[in-house]
Write an enzyme that holds these catalytic residues in place. Structure first.
Site, PDB file in Angstrom:
ATOM      1  N   CYS A 117       0.894  -1.309  -0.063  1.00  0.00           N
ATOM      2  CA  CYS A 117       0.014   0.035  -0.094  1.00  0.00           C
ATOM      3  C   CYS A 117       0.874   1.105   0.037  1.00  0.00           C
ATOM      4  O   CYS A 117       0.560   2.209  -0.878  1.00  0.00           O
ATOM      5  CB  CYS A 117      -0.958   0.029   1.075  1.00  0.00           C
ATOM      6  SG  CYS A 117      -0.267  -0.531   2.702  1.00  0.00           S
TER       7      CYS A 117
HETATM    8  N1  LIG Z   1      -4.072  -4.988   5.254  1.00  0.00           N
HETATM    9  C1  LIG Z   1      -3.420  -4.057   4.343  1.00  0.00           C
HETATM   10  O1  LIG Z   1      -3.709  -2.590   4.150  1.00  0.00           O
HETATM   11  C2  LIG Z   1      -2.658  -4.726   3.394  1.00  0.00           C
HETATM   12  C3  LIG Z   1      -2.109  -6.192   3.312  1.00  0.00           C
HETATM   13  N2  LIG Z   1      -1.351  -6.640   2.445  1.00  0.00           N
HETATM   14  C4  LIG Z   1      -0.762  -7.823   2.606  1.00  0.00           C
HETATM   15  O2  LIG Z   1      -1.765  -8.844   2.431  1.00  0.00           O
HETATM   16  C5  LIG Z   1      -1.503  -9.899   3.231  1.00  0.00           C
HETATM   17  C6  LIG Z   1      -2.820 -10.317   3.816  1.00  0.00           C
HETATM   18  O3  LIG Z   1      -2.606  -9.270   4.733  1.00  0.00           O
HETATM   19  P1  LIG Z   1      -4.153  -8.909   5.747  1.00  0.00           P
HETATM   20  O4  LIG Z   1      -5.290  -9.631   4.887  1.00  0.00           O
HETATM   21  O5  LIG Z   1      -3.960  -7.430   6.233  1.00  0.00           O
HETATM   22  O6  LIG Z   1      -3.862  -9.885   6.813  1.00  0.00           O
HETATM   23  P2  LIG Z   1      -4.838 -10.792   7.887  1.00  0.00           P
HETATM   24  O7  LIG Z   1      -3.937 -11.053   9.209  1.00  0.00           O
HETATM   25  O8  LIG Z   1      -5.914  -9.758   8.190  1.00  0.00           O
HETATM   26  O9  LIG Z   1      -5.450 -11.792   7.218  1.00  0.00           O
HETATM   27  C7  LIG Z   1      -4.409 -13.142   6.887  1.00  0.00           C
HETATM   28  C8  LIG Z   1      -5.159 -14.200   6.783  1.00  0.00           C
HETATM   29  O10 LIG Z   1      -4.408 -15.307   6.274  1.00  0.00           O
HETATM   30  C9  LIG Z   1      -4.367 -16.472   6.893  1.00  0.00           C
HETATM   31  N3  LIG Z   1      -3.576 -17.369   7.312  1.00  0.00           N
HETATM   32  C10 LIG Z   1      -2.263 -17.119   7.936  1.00  0.00           C
HETATM   33  N4  LIG Z   1      -1.735 -18.306   7.845  1.00  0.00           N
HETATM   34  C11 LIG Z   1      -2.436 -19.060   6.938  1.00  0.00           C
HETATM   35  C12 LIG Z   1      -1.824 -20.427   6.400  1.00  0.00           C
HETATM   36  N5  LIG Z   1      -0.706 -20.885   6.627  1.00  0.00           N
HETATM   37  N6  LIG Z   1      -2.679 -21.187   5.521  1.00  0.00           N
HETATM   38  C13 LIG Z   1      -3.927 -20.433   5.126  1.00  0.00           C
HETATM   39  N7  LIG Z   1      -4.247 -19.217   5.729  1.00  0.00           N
HETATM   40  C14 LIG Z   1      -3.467 -18.495   6.448  1.00  0.00           C
HETATM   41  C15 LIG Z   1      -5.271 -15.893   8.457  1.00  0.00           C
HETATM   42  O11 LIG Z   1      -5.871 -16.836   8.906  1.00  0.00           O
HETATM   43  P3  LIG Z   1      -6.158 -16.787  10.613  1.00  0.00           P
HETATM   44  O12 LIG Z   1      -6.617 -15.191  10.892  1.00  0.00           O
HETATM   45  O13 LIG Z   1      -7.213 -17.845  11.096  1.00  0.00           O
HETATM   46  O14 LIG Z   1      -5.001 -16.977  11.340  1.00  0.00           O
HETATM   47  C16 LIG Z   1      -5.816 -14.756   8.106  1.00  0.00           C
HETATM   48  O15 LIG Z   1      -7.187 -14.902   7.493  1.00  0.00           O
HETATM   49  C17 LIG Z   1      -0.334  -9.804   3.949  1.00  0.00           C
HETATM   50  O16 LIG Z   1       0.940 -10.407   3.326  1.00  0.00           O
HETATM   51  C18 LIG Z   1      -0.230  -8.099   4.005  1.00  0.00           C
HETATM   52  O17 LIG Z   1       1.066  -7.716   4.161  1.00  0.00           O
HETATM   53  C19 LIG Z   1      -0.951  -6.053   1.268  1.00  0.00           C
HETATM   54  C20 LIG Z   1      -1.226  -4.466   1.179  1.00  0.00           C
HETATM   55  C21 LIG Z   1      -2.281  -3.932   2.143  1.00  0.00           C
HETATM   56  C1  LIG Z   2      -0.036  -0.292   9.087  1.00  0.00           C
HETATM   57  C2  LIG Z   2       0.893  -1.275   8.852  1.00  0.00           C
HETATM   58  O1  LIG Z   2       1.144  -2.046   9.791  1.00  0.00           O
HETATM   59  N1  LIG Z   2       1.032  -1.648   7.570  1.00  0.00           N
HETATM   60  C3  LIG Z   2       1.723  -2.770   7.134  1.00  0.00           C
HETATM   61  C4  LIG Z   2       1.884  -2.582   5.658  1.00  0.00           C
HETATM   62  C5  LIG Z   2       0.649  -2.880   4.983  1.00  0.00           C
HETATM   63  C6  LIG Z   2       0.676  -3.426   3.518  1.00  0.00           C
HETATM   64  O2  LIG Z   2       1.140  -2.544   2.804  1.00  0.00           O
HETATM   65  O3  LIG Z   2       0.973  -4.527   3.350  1.00  0.00           O
HETATM   66  P1  LIG Z   2       2.321  -5.240   2.645  1.00  0.00           P
HETATM   67  O4  LIG Z   2       3.248  -5.207   3.874  1.00  0.00           O
HETATM   68  O5  LIG Z   2       1.593  -6.604   2.104  1.00  0.00           O
HETATM   69  O6  LIG Z   2       2.777  -4.378   1.591  1.00  0.00           O
HETATM   70  C7  LIG Z   2       3.176  -2.788   7.568  1.00  0.00           C
HETATM   71  O7  LIG Z   2       3.549  -1.463   7.828  1.00  0.00           O
HETATM   72  O8  LIG Z   2       3.685  -3.842   7.556  1.00  0.00           O
END
Ligand SMILES: NC(=O)C1=CN([C@@H]2O[C@H](COP(=O)(O)OP(=O)(O)OC[C@H]3O[C@@H](n4cnc5c(N)ncnc54)[C@H](OP(=O)(O)O)[C@@H]3O)[C@@H](O)[C@H]2O)C=CC1
Ligand SMILES: CC(=O)N[C@@H](CCC(=O)OP(=O)(O)O)C(=O)O
Length: 312
Positions: A117
């Protein structure tokens, strides 16, 4: 037959948002793993291999595991939202507006790494200026940013929303990444085309969703001592009009009393601003986006749609 889409990690923050964005689509067959088997490698392998496109919404290690579970004989195409593959040359970087030809590259790719992000905002501001020859690749770039707390996934949402959580956070706004070694730095440097490692200082505010990313610049240290209008023209030339990325007219930006990080929530859009006073020798470039929109789930859906253009 409709393309089969599987979201590995569909119950997480990013996965749920993608599901919501795809909810009304009747051109897709969205398959779902039973919740109690979501971490069972054998079940995940079946769903991953059975999909036309798998969207990984997982921590880095689980993303790498998903790719390994696919093995060598699968043809499933993959969009990974984690940090695991963003600087891997075998993966297309999923920022369609990055540079000419990037959308086609994503459309043709088997493996697509969705951008982070913060990097979406910062690279969106930096890359066109590097390509225009205005920003020297060894310029000492600094990136200062604030994210909504959903950026930290389920764990940070609980920390910010549940005062009884053992690791509850009570601050209204906090800095982190204090060692200046945040996992986004390699991505910023690689796709920003910077030869010098940028300083990245992120922070989190007490709002769920939305983001501001700032890149301040001293104009006298840029190539050709450009004006603010030159910076604005370079960004506008790169993004054109009426696309996902909008370069706000300079006067419109300067007429604003403040910039709201939540302005583009629940959209896949990003706004770029050039702030400063003409003749003042300084600029503050600012990006506004939804960390879960163009910063994650929105971009993943955009990339999926590009990839479906070239589906067999
Ligand atoms: N949130 C954001 O703004 C952004 C996130 N991302 C990236 O997206 C990815 C997901 O992030 P986010 O959705 O925020 O994280 P969350 O923690 O909200 O969700 C991660 C999910 O992955 C599941 N999970 C963890 N380990 C496993 C596994 N071994 N097998 C199957 N499922 C698994 C978790 O399940 P459970 O909860 O049951 O453990 C959970 O539902 C990350 O890599 C993050 O860095 C990228 C850009 C922005
Ligand atoms: C607020 C906060 O904790 N943000 C996350 C980044 C969210 C994101 O961009 O996810 P990726 O790491 O997959 O790019 C961090 O700094 O690690």
């Amino acid at each position: 037959m409709k393309p089969k889409i599987f979201i590995d990690g569909e119950h997480g923050t990013t996965g749920l948002q993608i599901r919501a964005r795809l909810a009304g689509r009747d051109d897709l067959d969205l398959v779902s793993i039973p919740v109690e088997r979501r971490k069972d490698p054998a079940a995940r392998a079946d769903f991953l291999k059975g999909a036309d496109i798998a969207i990984l919404c997982l921590p880095d290690a689980a993303s790498r595991e998903a790719v390994a579970l696919l093995g060598n004989d699968s043809t499933t195409r993959v969009i990974d939202t984690s940090t695991a593959y963003r600087v891997d040359p075998g993966w297309a970087y999923g920022f369609a507006e990055l540079t000419e030809g990037q959308a086609d590259k994503i459309a043709q790719a088997r493996f697509v790494a969705n951008p982070g992000c913060y990097p979406t905002g910062a690279i969106g501001l930096i890359r066109p200026l590097v390509e225009a020859g205005i920003l020297p690749t060894d310029y000492p770039v600094t990136v200062n940013a604030v994210s909504g707390y959903s950026g930290g996934g389920k764990q940070m949402i609980a920390q910010m929303e549940d005062p009884h959580a053992p690791d509850a956070i009570t601050a209204p706004h906090f800095l982190y990444g204090l060692a200046l070694s945040h996992k986004h730095v390699p991505e910023l440097q690689t796709h920003g085309k910077l030869s010098r490692k940028p300083i990245f200082s992120p922070s989190v505010g007490r709002f769920a969703q939305g983001m501001l990313v700032q890149v301040p610049l001293f104009l006298g240290d840029l190539n050709g001592n450009p004006s603010l209008a030159d910076l604005h023209a370079a960004l506008s030339k790169s993004y054109g009009h009426a696309g996902v990325v909008e370069v706000v007219p300079y006067a419109d930006g300067m007429a604003l009393p403040r910039v709201d990080p939540t302005e583009l929530n629940d959209t896949n859009r990003m706004k770029l601003f050039v702030f400063g006073t003409e003749g003042g020798g300084q600029a503050n470039l600012v990006a506004v986006l939804d960390n879960l929109g163009k910063g994650a789930s929105g971009a993943a859906v955009q990339n999926m749609d590009l990839m479906l253009r070239t589906a067999a």
